[in-house]
Design a protein around this motif. Sequence first.
Motif, mmCIF file in Angstrom:
data_model
loop_
_atom_site.group_PDB
_atom_site.id
_atom_site.type_symbol
_atom_site.label_atom_id
_atom_site.label_comp_id
_atom_site.label_asym_id
_atom_site.label_seq_id
_atom_site.Cartn_x
_atom_site.Cartn_y
_atom_site.Cartn_z
ATOM 1 N N PRO A 91 0.832 -1.213 0.000
ATOM 2 C CA PRO A 91 0.000 0.000 0.000
ATOM 3 C C PRO A 91 0.864 1.261 0.000
ATOM 4 O O PRO A 91 1.867 1.343 0.702
ATOM 5 C CB PRO A 91 -0.800 -0.125 1.301
ATOM 6 C CG PRO A 91 -0.862 -1.591 1.566
ATOM 7 C CD PRO A 91 0.472 -2.128 1.103
ATOM 8 N N GLY A 92 0.469 2.219 -0.817
ATOM 9 C CA GLY A 92 1.169 3.492 -0.868
ATOM 10 C C GLY A 92 2.341 3.553 -1.822
ATOM 11 O O GLY A 92 2.920 4.627 -2.016
ATOM 12 N N GLN A 93 2.707 2.434 -2.442
ATOM 13 C CA GLN A 93 3.815 2.462 -3.393
ATOM 14 C C GLN A 93 3.387 3.106 -4.706
ATOM 15 O O GLN A 93 2.214 3.097 -5.089
ATOM 16 C CB GLN A 93 4.333 1.045 -3.683
ATOM 17 C CG GLN A 93 5.234 0.482 -2.597
ATOM 18 C CD GLN A 93 6.006 -0.732 -3.085
ATOM 19 O OE1 GLN A 93 5.460 -1.618 -3.732
ATOM 20 N NE2 GLN A 93 7.283 -0.788 -2.748
ATOM 21 N N ARG A 94 4.370 3.663 -5.409
ATOM 22 C CA ARG A 94 4.158 4.223 -6.747
ATOM 23 C C ARG A 94 5.044 3.435 -7.709
ATOM 24 O O ARG A 94 6.268 3.481 -7.615
ATOM 25 C CB ARG A 94 4.536 5.703 -6.784
ATOM 26 C CG ARG A 94 3.760 6.581 -5.797
ATOM 27 C CD ARG A 94 4.163 8.043 -5.965
ATOM 28 N NE ARG A 94 5.609 8.200 -5.874
ATOM 29 C CZ ARG A 94 6.305 9.159 -6.492
ATOM 30 N NH1 ARG A 94 5.686 10.055 -7.249
ATOM 31 N NH2 ARG A 94 7.610 9.232 -6.357
ATOM 32 N N VAL A 95 4.410 2.690 -8.617
ATOM 33 C CA VAL A 95 5.139 1.792 -9.515
ATOM 34 C C VAL A 95 4.898 2.214 -10.955
ATOM 35 O O VAL A 95 3.749 2.388 -11.379
ATOM 36 C CB VAL A 95 4.710 0.326 -9.330
ATOM 37 C CG1 VAL A 95 5.555 -0.591 -10.216
ATOM 38 C CG2 VAL A 95 4.824 -0.089 -7.868
ATOM 39 N N ALA A 96 5.981 2.370 -11.718
ATOM 40 C CA ALA A 96 5.892 2.635 -13.151
ATOM 41 C C ALA A 96 6.104 1.333 -13.901
ATOM 42 O O ALA A 96 7.056 0.589 -13.619
ATOM 43 C CB ALA A 96 6.945 3.659 -13.575
ATOM 44 N N VAL A 97 5.218 1.043 -14.845
ATOM 45 C CA VAL A 97 5.322 -0.157 -15.683
ATOM 46 C C VAL A 97 5.792 0.284 -17.059
ATOM 47 O O VAL A 97 5.145 1.110 -17.714
ATOM 48 C CB VAL A 97 3.970 -0.888 -15.780
ATOM 49 C CG1 VAL A 97 4.128 -2.176 -16.593
ATOM 50 C CG2 VAL A 97 3.432 -1.210 -14.389
ATOM 51 N N LEU A 98 6.936 -0.260 -17.484
ATOM 52 C CA LEU A 98 7.551 0.130 -18.751
ATOM 53 C C LEU A 98 7.609 -1.060 -19.699
ATOM 54 O O LEU A 98 7.567 -2.215 -19.283
ATOM 55 C CB LEU A 98 8.975 0.647 -18.512
ATOM 56 C CG LEU A 98 9.194 1.705 -17.433
ATOM 57 C CD1 LEU A 98 10.677 2.055 -17.343
ATOM 58 C CD2 LEU A 98 8.381 2.935 -17.720
ATOM 59 N N GLY A 99 7.764 -0.749 -20.976
ATOM 60 C CA GLY A 99 7.908 -1.794 -21.983
ATOM 61 C C GLY A 99 7.415 -1.296 -23.323
ATOM 62 O O GLY A 99 6.669 -0.324 -23.415
ATOM 63 N N HIS A 100 7.839 -1.977 -24.385
ATOM 64 C CA HIS A 100 7.422 -1.598 -25.730
ATOM 65 C C HIS A 100 5.977 -2.037 -25.964
ATOM 66 O O HIS A 100 5.381 -2.778 -25.181
ATOM 67 C CB HIS A 100 8.363 -2.224 -26.759
ATOM 68 C CG HIS A 100 9.776 -1.728 -26.657
ATOM 69 N ND1 HIS A 100 10.105 -0.399 -26.815
ATOM 70 C CD2 HIS A 100 10.942 -2.380 -26.379
ATOM 71 C CE1 HIS A 100 11.414 -0.242 -26.672
ATOM 72 N NE2 HIS A 100 11.942 -1.432 -26.392
ATOM 73 N N ASN A 101 5.420 -1.602 -27.083
ATOM 74 C CA ASN A 101 4.064 -2.003 -27.433
ATOM 75 C C ASN A 101 3.963 -3.529 -27.493
ATOM 76 O O ASN A 101 4.834 -4.202 -28.052
ATOM 77 C CB ASN A 101 3.673 -1.412 -28.797
ATOM 78 C CG ASN A 101 3.489 0.086 -28.746
ATOM 79 O OD1 ASN A 101 3.269 0.664 -27.683
ATOM 80 N ND2 ASN A 101 3.573 0.740 -29.896
ATOM 81 N N GLY A 102 2.894 -4.045 -26.894
ATOM 82 C CA GLY A 102 2.706 -5.487 -26.874
ATOM 83 C C GLY A 102 3.411 -6.204 -25.752
ATOM 84 O O GLY A 102 3.367 -7.443 -25.670
#
Length: 245
Positions: free
Chosen positions: A26-37
């Motif tokens: 709880p409270g974390q900030r997560v960025a999800v990265l990756g190319h299309n698909g």
Amino acid sequence: MIHAEHLGLQAAGRPLLQGLNWRVAPGQRVAVLGHNGAGKSTLLRSLAGFMPVAQGQLSVMGTALHDKPSNSALSALRAQVAQVHQGVHLVGRLSALDNVLIGGAARYTSPMSWLRRWPRAEQEAARAALARVGLGDAALRRADTLSGGERQKVAMARALHQRARLLLADEPTAALDVRAEDELLTLLDGLVREQGLTLISVVHDLRLLPRLADRVLVLRQGRAVLDAPLADVTPDTLSEALHAP
């Protein structure tokens, strides 16, 4: 908040995400990265219960999505999950205020809500949410007359009015000019910290990472290739995760 073990997601028999082991507090900030698909948007859809679990386990705020929860359980979960997408998903013919009020629909299930007749307390709270994002004077304007930045702010006011615990943001600043982007990021950061929200963002522009995340998950061809605190991620490790064969 989120617990995935060997998670697999697929559509029409085609794997979209495979073998994901992932925990978010709880409270974390997560960025999800990756190319299309790579599986980024698929992952966000699964967290709101809109993508069935094909393999493994996925629990979000205690709801075991791999156990095919009931419609009532899914509704209860979605009431706690707010979404801000690139396309915003506002109802253009409705006012900014009505769009924000929709965020509180789970609290007010009377048929009167279909007629847009909301209790005074809900209306006051929705107006306060619009004021919080700087759009108090735009409450009665149709959503389709607002600028892109203003529509994103309405979406954030709706999330605030929803009183959610988890916020899913899919490229929230896409197609915005620099000024609108800066305003939105400042506002998003303030709301997340004030409300203690958990934030999961799909991000393409790497320069935005420090403003959106303290942790990074990189997906490549449906698999996690990097999951680490942002402070431990260097440009070289990030480039390798994104581009290595």
